[in-house]
Design a protein around this motif. Structure first.
Motif, mmCIF file in Angstrom:
data_model
loop_
_atom_site.group_PDB
_atom_site.id
_atom_site.type_symbol
_atom_site.label_atom_id
_atom_site.label_comp_id
_atom_site.label_asym_id
_atom_site.label_seq_id
_atom_site.Cartn_x
_atom_site.Cartn_y
_atom_site.Cartn_z
ATOM 1 N N UNK A 173 0.797 -0.969 -0.151
ATOM 2 C CA UNK A 173 0.048 0.050 0.117
ATOM 3 C C UNK A 173 0.841 1.135 -0.114
ATOM 4 N N UNK A 174 1.991 1.221 0.837
ATOM 5 C CA UNK A 174 2.726 2.436 0.737
ATOM 6 C C UNK A 174 3.644 2.509 -0.480
ATOM 7 N N UNK A 175 4.111 1.573 -1.086
ATOM 8 C CA UNK A 175 4.847 1.584 -2.322
ATOM 9 C C UNK A 175 3.725 2.055 -3.351
ATOM 10 N N UNK A 176 2.675 1.668 -3.358
ATOM 11 C CA UNK A 176 1.673 2.415 -4.462
ATOM 12 C C UNK A 176 1.526 4.060 -4.266
ATOM 13 N N UNK A 177 1.436 4.463 -2.928
ATOM 14 C CA UNK A 177 1.416 5.747 -2.740
ATOM 15 C C UNK A 177 2.592 6.589 -3.103
ATOM 16 N N UNK A 178 3.897 6.105 -3.093
ATOM 17 C CA UNK A 178 5.030 6.517 -3.422
ATOM 18 C C UNK A 178 5.256 6.534 -4.892
ATOM 19 N N UNK A 179 4.897 5.360 -5.363
ATOM 20 C CA UNK A 179 4.978 4.936 -6.832
ATOM 21 C C UNK A 179 4.183 6.226 -7.586
ATOM 22 N N UNK A 180 2.971 6.263 -7.069
ATOM 23 C CA UNK A 180 2.151 7.155 -7.854
ATOM 24 C C UNK A 180 2.612 8.797 -7.685
ATOM 25 N N UNK A 181 3.267 9.026 -6.577
ATOM 26 C CA UNK A 181 3.821 10.129 -6.320
ATOM 27 C C UNK A 181 4.867 10.564 -7.317
ATOM 28 N N UNK A 182 5.686 9.456 -7.653
ATOM 29 C CA UNK A 182 6.753 9.804 -8.339
ATOM 30 C C UNK A 182 6.391 9.858 -9.662
ATOM 31 N N UNK A 183 5.383 9.085 -10.010
ATOM 32 C CA UNK A 183 4.947 9.176 -11.578
ATOM 33 C C UNK A 183 4.285 10.362 -11.815
#
Length: 469
Positions: free
Chosen positions: A373-383
């Motif tokens: 769940x946390x990786x999804x937040x960070x990935x989406x922020x990076x993208x």
């Protein structure tokens, strides 16, 4: 005051030489660096160095700076002192690339925005759960010595149960516990492969940033990849000899993030069986899916023991545990277990018991669910930040898991300059060149380690630097 500083400088340099920090053959810091360190004029440094040279400890050499030529002990001897610096290049294991060494050093700098690290953020470390696990392991602790050559029996049983959920059905006797997947590669390279063997691997590949196979005398043969990783047909076209092995990273490939589909995995295994090419499957990111579970590992399709499978808790739980594993035919595991005993006499017993508790208690599954769940937040922020700041300059694919976005520059710029300028501005990235044996217009961006606000800030810094380039 000047006299006091002068004596401090001499005493400091003597101490560094005597205690071995600066052994014979070492080059001293520049006069400017020493002057800055002690807050004095360069003339004071020059005077101190002249006295040390008169004592026979140092010597100025053209083009080399000031070199340590003796220490206080060797001055008492008539024989010339041992120069350890001459020994540094004589070992059989090759050094890492200078850029890789610099990145390894910079990754310990907490003042930098870490868009480089292939490691979970510290705030994702399950500290309370780890305390519970360590406490429980400690309460149940009995006197122990070295573990069995293949590793702690309970841990191997738990790994076997864990792998069965991935479709890999093996006994614990087919598992070797290692101190991370990197040790697994080292053992395989020295224990199973002949010098001069060819290692087929993705181009780009994480292994290109290492010297594991090359130091063991292997030849690396890069295979171009697409959005699903290696295309089996490209291997078949250049495969010439049976003296070869395929190293691949089909699930959330490092550095590109590529995910190999189920059909491609079967095709790759079919090719390997037909051409008699053993496969080393690296699956250290397999649990770190974000959008949906990936296809089962190639090893789950393997009916003939053609695949050696590598896994680890370093990426998904914590690298400090140093727990990984190799799965393969028993004869192979027996061979590698013997080599591991010769290397380190076994991975830490405490770490193995803690890892067994993580897997058996259900805590690992709870933890990895929260991490996704946390990786999804960070990935989406990076993208989102990449779209906002770098869409004019680069292109990339959305990774379905893992830690990385592989960014390709549309225009030709010096990636070495971008790396250096970013570092000077407090942002660490990995230039694509370290993952390939040729020039690369890419850089690897990690979204796993930095906080969301730092990811966004770091990408904005990259925009300004790319404009300058």
């Amino acid at each position: 005051m000047k006299a006091l500083k002068y004596k401090q400088i001499i005493d400091y340099i003597k101490e560094q030489i005597t205690n071995g920090t600066w052994p014979v053959g070492s080059r001293l810091p520049s006069q400017r660096a020493l002057a800055s360190q002690f807050g004095v004029n360069r003339s004071t440094i020059v005077t101190a160095l002249e006295e040390l040279a008169a004592d026979g400890l140092i010597e100025g050499r053209t083009g080399m700076g000031t070199i340590v030529v003796n220490n206080t002990w060797t001055l008492m001897r008539s024989e010339p002192p041992l120069n350890w610096n001459e020994q540094v290049g004589r070992g059989t294991h090759q050094a890492s690339m200078p850029t890789v060494q610099a990145i390894n050093q910079a990754e310990s700098n907490e003042d930098l925005i870490q868009l480089s690290k292939g490691e979970l953020s510290r705030d994702l470390f399950p500290l309370e759960e780890m305390r519970v696990v360590i406490t429980k392991v400690g309460k149940n602790l009995e006197p122990f010595g070295y573990e069995e050559p293949k590793g702690n029996p309970q841990l191997r049983e738990e790994i076997a149960r864990y792998l069965s959920r991935k479709g890999i059905n093996i006994s614990s006797s087919s598992i070797l516990v290692v101190s991370g997947a990197l040790q697994a590669l080292h053992l395989i390279s020295i224990g199973l492969l002949d010098r001069g063997s060819t290692v087929f691997l993705e181009n780009p590949s994480y292994v290109n940033s290492l010297s594991t196979f090359q130091s063991a005398g292997m030849k690396l043969q890069g295979i171009p990849i697409d959005q699903e990783g290696i295309n089996p047909a490209k291997i078949e076209g250049i495969h010439q000899t049976k003296n070869s092995v395929l190293y691949c990273h089909p699930t959330f490939h490092n550095p590109t993030g590529a995910l190999m589909g189920e059909k491609r995995r079967q095709e790759l295994l079919n090719l390997a069986e037909r051409a008699q090419i053993p496969i080393i499957e690296d699956d250290v990111y397999g649990d770190l899916w974000i959008d949906s579970p990936p296809p089962r590992p190639i090893k789950s399709l393997d009916k003939h023991g053609n695949v050696l499978y590598l896994g680890s808790l370093s990426k998904s739980l914590n690298p400090g545990l140093r727990i990984g594993w190799i799965v393969g035919p028993e004869a192979v595991i027996d061979r590698l277990a013997d080599l591991k005993m010769q290397t380190d006499y076994g991975t830490s017993s405490i770490s193995q018991r803690a890892a067994a508790e993580w897997l058996s208690s259900g805590l690992y599954e709870e933890h990895i669910s929260a991490v996704r769940k946390e990786l999804k937040v960070r990935r989406n922020a990076a993208l989102q930040a990449l779209d906002q700041h770098l869409s004019r300059y680069g292109e990339w694919q959305q990774p379905a898991g893992g830690f990385f976005v592989w960014v390709k520059m549309k225009q030709e710029i010096s990636m070495a300059d971008l790396y250096r300028k970013a570092l000077a501005r407090g942002v660490l990235i990995n230039p694509g060149r370290i993952y390939s044996n040729q020039k690369s217009p890419h850089f690897r961006l990690s979204f796993a380690n930095a906080q969301v606000e730092d990811i966004v800030k770091g990408i904005a810094v990259l925009e300004s630097l790319i404009e300058d380039c």
